[in-house]
Write an enzyme that holds these catalytic residues in place. Structure first.
Site, PDB file in Angstrom:
ATOM      1  N   THR A 136     -10.651 -20.090 -21.901  1.00 34.37           N
ATOM      2  CA  THR A 136      -9.614 -19.339 -21.165  1.00 34.37           C
ATOM      3  C   THR A 136      -8.765 -20.250 -20.271  1.00 34.37           C
ATOM      4  O   THR A 136      -9.275 -21.195 -19.676  1.00 34.37           O
ATOM      5  CB  THR A 136     -10.297 -18.259 -20.301  1.00 34.37           C
ATOM      6  OG1 THR A 136     -11.106 -17.457 -21.154  1.00 34.37           O
ATOM      7  CG2 THR A 136      -9.290 -17.381 -19.580  1.00 34.37           C
ATOM      8  N   GLY A 175     -17.344 -20.931 -16.766  1.00 37.16           N
ATOM      9  CA  GLY A 175     -18.657 -20.761 -16.139  1.00 37.16           C
ATOM     10  C   GLY A 175     -19.488 -22.033 -16.153  1.00 37.16           C
ATOM     11  O   GLY A 175     -19.397 -22.847 -17.070  1.00 37.16           O
ATOM     12  N   GLU A 415     -15.967 -12.305 -23.687  1.00 44.35           N
ATOM     13  CA  GLU A 415     -16.177 -12.283 -25.140  1.00 44.35           C
ATOM     14  C   GLU A 415     -15.331 -11.202 -25.801  1.00 44.35           C
ATOM     15  O   GLU A 415     -15.731 -10.598 -26.792  1.00 44.35           O
ATOM     16  CB  GLU A 415     -17.660 -12.072 -25.485  1.00 44.35           C
ATOM     17  CG  GLU A 415     -18.556 -13.213 -25.070  1.00 44.35           C
ATOM     18  CD  GLU A 415     -18.751 -14.262 -26.156  1.00 44.35           C
ATOM     19  OE1 GLU A 415     -18.480 -13.975 -27.328  1.00 44.35           O
ATOM     20  OE2 GLU A 415     -19.166 -15.377 -25.802  1.00 44.35           O
TER      21      GLU A 415
HETATM   22  C1  LIG Z   1     -16.731 -13.804 -14.436  1.00 47.99           C
HETATM   23  C2  LIG Z   1     -16.013 -14.341 -15.632  1.00 47.99           C
HETATM   24  C3  LIG Z   1     -16.584 -15.336 -16.397  1.00 47.99           C
HETATM   25  C4  LIG Z   1     -15.882 -15.890 -17.488  1.00 47.99           C
HETATM   26  N1  LIG Z   1     -16.407 -16.963 -18.149  1.00 47.99           N
HETATM   27  C5  LIG Z   1     -15.643 -17.619 -19.048  1.00 47.99           C
HETATM   28  C6  LIG Z   1     -16.084 -18.848 -19.616  1.00 47.99           C
HETATM   29  O1  LIG Z   1     -17.174 -19.345 -19.320  1.00 47.99           O
HETATM   30  N2  LIG Z   1     -15.266 -19.462 -20.509  1.00 47.99           N
HETATM   31  C7  LIG Z   1     -14.059 -18.953 -20.870  1.00 47.99           C
HETATM   32  O2  LIG Z   1     -13.387 -19.567 -21.692  1.00 47.99           O
HETATM   33  N3  LIG Z   1     -13.626 -17.780 -20.357  1.00 47.99           N
HETATM   34  C8  LIG Z   1     -14.374 -17.117 -19.448  1.00 47.99           C
HETATM   35  N4  LIG Z   1     -13.919 -15.942 -18.887  1.00 47.99           N
HETATM   36  C9  LIG Z   1     -12.633 -15.411 -19.312  1.00 47.99           C
HETATM   37  C10 LIG Z   1     -12.746 -14.195 -20.190  1.00 47.99           C
HETATM   38  O3  LIG Z   1     -13.216 -14.558 -21.435  1.00 47.99           O
HETATM   39  C11 LIG Z   1     -11.361 -13.552 -20.209  1.00 47.99           C
HETATM   40  O4  LIG Z   1     -11.172 -12.944 -18.950  1.00 47.99           O
HETATM   41  C12 LIG Z   1     -11.224 -12.550 -21.336  1.00 47.99           C
HETATM   42  O5  LIG Z   1     -11.191 -13.212 -22.552  1.00 47.99           O
HETATM   43  C13 LIG Z   1      -9.945 -11.696 -21.189  1.00 47.99           C
HETATM   44  O6  LIG Z   1      -8.816 -12.479 -21.021  1.00 47.99           O
HETATM   45  P1  LIG Z   1      -7.857 -12.271 -19.761  1.00 47.99           P
HETATM   46  O7  LIG Z   1      -8.680 -12.214 -18.541  1.00 47.99           O
HETATM   47  O8  LIG Z   1      -6.820 -13.316 -19.837  1.00 47.99           O
HETATM   48  O9  LIG Z   1      -7.216 -10.865 -19.967  1.00 47.99           O
HETATM   49  P2  LIG Z   1      -5.858 -10.521 -20.716  1.00 47.99           P
HETATM   50  O10 LIG Z   1      -5.918 -11.066 -22.088  1.00 47.99           O
HETATM   51  O11 LIG Z   1      -4.703 -10.903 -19.896  1.00 47.99           O
HETATM   52  O12 LIG Z   1      -5.987  -8.948 -20.754  1.00 47.99           O
HETATM   53  C14 LIG Z   1      -5.567  -8.108 -19.653  1.00 47.99           C
HETATM   54  C15 LIG Z   1      -5.521  -6.682 -20.142  1.00 47.99           C
HETATM   55  O13 LIG Z   1      -4.556  -6.580 -21.171  1.00 47.99           O
HETATM   56  C16 LIG Z   1      -5.133  -6.001 -22.330  1.00 47.99           C
HETATM   57  N5  LIG Z   1      -4.570  -6.600 -23.531  1.00 47.99           N
HETATM   58  C17 LIG Z   1      -4.411  -7.904 -23.835  1.00 47.99           C
HETATM   59  N6  LIG Z   1      -3.891  -8.040 -25.063  1.00 47.99           N
HETATM   60  C18 LIG Z   1      -3.727  -6.793 -25.557  1.00 47.99           C
HETATM   61  C19 LIG Z   1      -3.271  -6.249 -26.784  1.00 47.99           C
HETATM   62  N7  LIG Z   1      -2.886  -7.018 -27.788  1.00 47.99           N
HETATM   63  N8  LIG Z   1      -3.294  -4.924 -26.942  1.00 47.99           N
HETATM   64  C20 LIG Z   1      -3.697  -4.114 -25.963  1.00 47.99           C
HETATM   65  N9  LIG Z   1      -4.156  -4.551 -24.786  1.00 47.99           N
HETATM   66  C21 LIG Z   1      -4.175  -5.874 -24.582  1.00 47.99           C
HETATM   67  C22 LIG Z   1      -6.628  -6.301 -22.244  1.00 47.99           C
HETATM   68  O14 LIG Z   1      -7.391  -5.373 -22.992  1.00 47.99           O
HETATM   69  C23 LIG Z   1      -6.856  -6.192 -20.738  1.00 47.99           C
HETATM   70  O15 LIG Z   1      -7.036  -4.851 -20.404  1.00 47.99           O
HETATM   71  C24 LIG Z   1     -14.619 -15.363 -17.836  1.00 47.99           C
HETATM   72  C25 LIG Z   1     -14.068 -14.315 -17.090  1.00 47.99           C
HETATM   73  C26 LIG Z   1     -14.730 -13.835 -15.980  1.00 47.99           C
HETATM   74  C27 LIG Z   1     -14.069 -12.775 -15.157  1.00 47.99           C
END
Ligand SMILES: Cc1cc2nc3c(=O)[nH]c(=O)nc-3n(C[C@H](O)[C@H](O)[C@H](O)COP(=O)(O)OP(=O)(O)OC[C@H]3O[C@@H](n4cnc5c(N)ncnc54)[C@H](O)[C@@H]3O)c2cc1C
Length: 633
Positions: A136, A175, A415
């Protein structure tokens, strides 16, 4: 319904845990360590202390040498079973182990080759090196294909030069890496001779293993306080001309050889990306196991409390158990039905995944996406409701509702966020459908075909409203199939319609999105129901079979009730039939209520010390937690 059930705890436990069962009694060593480290949910600790404790406890468990990347390769079910059994410790410790072994180690296993396995696995096993998974970025989470971190190949030095070219390319949420981690599987765009070859994984050292000093060229910090997982040190990371040797490229699919030639087994960067991501689906299983287990724990707390807490009553009589209020048991017991259905579905996807049937891989990955999204959504809704069922005592942190609500929240997003995962499943369902009807060629024909099927299979046309029929598995399967087929036909119709209005594929997909998500939910419910029916058939103990059957009926009917909007909107069930369904649910709940405690107690592996979940003596247990001196009374 006057039913007498016989509870055979061993058989019910087996039915509820068929995949993870055979390891159920082999956890003595892990349990000893848990006792030794005394790890329990952390509910009131400052973050730095929590992170240090998490690091210490995870390493203590690693010392056992029972969990390893080799175990993921050789006996993945056992790996899952071990981690599943660890949902009795602080969930940050579990998260740390999952990130390290499965996300970091598992990615090296799946995307790397022998040289990486030999080099890293021994140090991963005992956490000599601590790993993270760097996908991410601030700009991209769900759509990771568009990440911006760059690894440019330097032909002279045979190294990758890693850079974070924009603010949005900053790695975020990674993480295990803000404080303690030493290595990261870093996902970045590989630039070779000026050409973007797409997303590749590279093992990237972050800190010196001995001194824990961050290497020059890397800026790193903590993402700050979170709703949950505060024992995990989530990092933001930026790179400036940071160099790693070319051997660190995880080269199962794409490689740069000694002569500096880049080769890729996949025809395009897009295909490479798809293949890369599909190898990592195993991790999603843990995000199914977690919420299912937490639903079990919370239900155990609430059922125990509901059968010991009394409020109001008729004059001169003892007060009523709160379990006897229909507003309680008619909500609680359908959740118990869902729990058992989810446990069966969880085990069935575990079996599918480890079946290693390459032809079914796409289907399996898609089903896992749907189940992951659905069980997490359901669990979060239940947690809120279950807290209220314990009144004020539900607010006490000792009873863990707040803890689970916070710790499990991220399961909905990490995930793969639900909305995105549901779409993955729908894409698969539609492409399968397209393949199936390819030879017919004409979309209109397809729609007609489906509608004919729907008309003849509509429960309102073909079936009666009698309670025995409403309670029959055939009716449930019929209703679930109907919903799925109907949603599929609506989606196809809407997609074709918007195509005729000259919308781009993306416009027409998004225009249909709410239906697409409903299609996925409908299929996932159908999948869960079918697995549950198979599991009932496989159960060889007649009393257990009968009980399971009724719990699954409760799952099915309460799901139909939850979706009355759909069934009524599309005229699938009449108002009279809907009333009968609610009546049948009530009857099932009344029949199962006296056995609820025995059923939930058949899984005794959840040993959190929760005052309300114990022997019914909640006043004593709450008093001792908060230090009320009853001995002086
Ligand atoms: C505590 C924590 C630990 C994490 N650990 C890791 C890690 O170790 N390594 C790592 O790589 N990542 C990690 N992450 C990141 C995590 O994998 C991402 O937060 C997740 O993949 C979602 O991406 P985003 O946060 O950018 O949300 P976004 O992609 O911006 O999504 C935001 C909203 O928009 C919606 N959305 C997005 N695209 C669409 C679509 N096409 N259609 C409809 N709705 C949509 C989503 O459903 C969501 O509701 C972690 C996150 C947290 C909070």
């Amino acid at each position: 319904m006057d039913i007498k059930y016989t509870i055979n705890a061993e058989e019910i436990f087996k039915a509820r845990n068929s995949s993870l069962y055979k390891y159920g009694k082999d956890f003595a060593e892990i349990q000893d360590v848990i006792k030794k480290i005394g790890s329990k949910p952390v509910i009131d600790m400052v973050s730095d202390e929590h992170k240090a404790l998490t690091d210490r406890d995870a390493k203590e468990i690693a010392k056992l040498g029972l969990i390893s990347v080799e175990l993921i390769r050789d006996d993945p079910k056992k790996f899952l079973a071990y981690l599943n059994s660890l949902v009795v410790i602080d969930l940050s410790v579990l998260a740390k182990l999952v990130i390290h072994y499965q996300l970091f180690g598992g990615t090296i296993l799946e995307l790397g080759t022998e040289q990486h396995h030999k080099k890293y696995f021994p140090d991963i096993k005992h956490m000599k090196i601590v790993g993270g998974f760097g996908m991410t970025e601030m700009g991209h989470g769900s759509n990771v294909r568009n990440i911006e971190t760059i690894a440019e190949y330097d032909h002279q030095s045979k190294e990758f030069v890693i850079n974070s070219p924009t603010p949005s390319s900053t790695k975020f949420w990674i993480g295990n890496l803000a404080k303690y981690g030493t290595h990261c599987v870093l996902f970045c765009k590989l630039i070779y001779k000026g050409e973007d070859k797409g997303v590749h994984g590279i093992v990237t050292p972050i800190r010196d293993v001995d001194t824990k000093q961050v290497f020059p060229g890397i800026e790193i910090g903590d993402c700050g306080p979170k709703i949950g997982w505060n024992g995990i040190d989530n990092a933001w990371i930026r790179f400036r001309n940071y160099r790693v040797p070319k051997e660190n490229l995880l080269n199962k699919f794409a490689n740069i050889d000694d002569k500096g030639e880049y080769t890729c087994k996949l025809p395009t960067p897009g295909k490479l990306f798809q293949n890369t991501i599909s190898q990592l689906v195993f991790g999603r299983m843990l995000y199914i196991c977690g919420p299912v287990r937490v639903l079990n724990i919370n239900l155990k707390t609430v059922i125990n409390y509901a059968l010991s807490r009394r409020q109001f009553g008729e004059k001169g009589k003892s007060e009523e158990l709160i379990m006897n209020y229909p507003s309680h048991y008619q909500v609680l017991l359908p959740m118990l039905g869902h729990l058992v259905a989810f446990e069966i579905a969880r085990d069935s996807v575990i079996e599918r995944l480890f079946d290693k049937n390459e032809e079914k891989l796409d289907e399996t990955n898609s089903i896992i996406s749907g189940v992951k999204a659905l069980v997490n959504e359901y669990n979060m809704t239940c947690t809120n409701k279950l807290r209220t069922f314990c009144g004020g005592n539900g607010i006490s942190s000792y009873n863990l509702f707040g803890y689970f609500r916070n710790e499990m929240d991220i399961f909905q997003t990490a995930e793969g966020d639900g909305a995105v995962l549901y779409q993955q499943l729908s894409k698969f369902l539609l492409s399968e459908y397209k393949k199936w009807y390819k030879k017919e060629g004409v979309t209109g024909y397809i729609i007609k075909e489906v509608q004919t099927f729907l008309a003849t299979s509509n429960p309102i046309y073909t079936h009666s409203r009698s309670i025995p029929y409403i309670l029959s598995n055939e009716f449930h399967h019929h209703a679930f199939s109907y919903r799925f087929e109907k949603m599929r036909s609506i989606v196809i119709e809407k997609l074709s319609h918007s195509k005729s209005k000259k919308m781009t594929f993306m416009q027409s997909w998004n225009d249909t999105l709410l239906y697409i998500i409903e299609l996925s939910k409908a299929y996932t419910h159908l999948y869960i129901l079918e697995q549950a029916h198979l599991s009932i058939k496989r159960c060889t103990d007649p009393p257990t079979r009968q009980l399971l059957n009724d719990l699954i009926k409760l799952y099915a009917l309460s799901s139909i009730e939850n979706d009355f909007g759909f069934y009524r909107n599309y005229n699938c069930i009449s108002a009279g039939q809907a009333l009968k369904i609610s009546e049948a649910i009530k009857e099932l709940c009344i029949a199962i209520k006296p056995y609820a405690l025995d059923i939930i107690n058949t899984d005794n592996s959840t040993s959190f010390d929760i005052p309300l979940a114990k022997d019914g003596n909640y006043i004593q247990h709450m008093a001792s937690r908060v230090g009320i001196p009853f001995s002086k009374l």
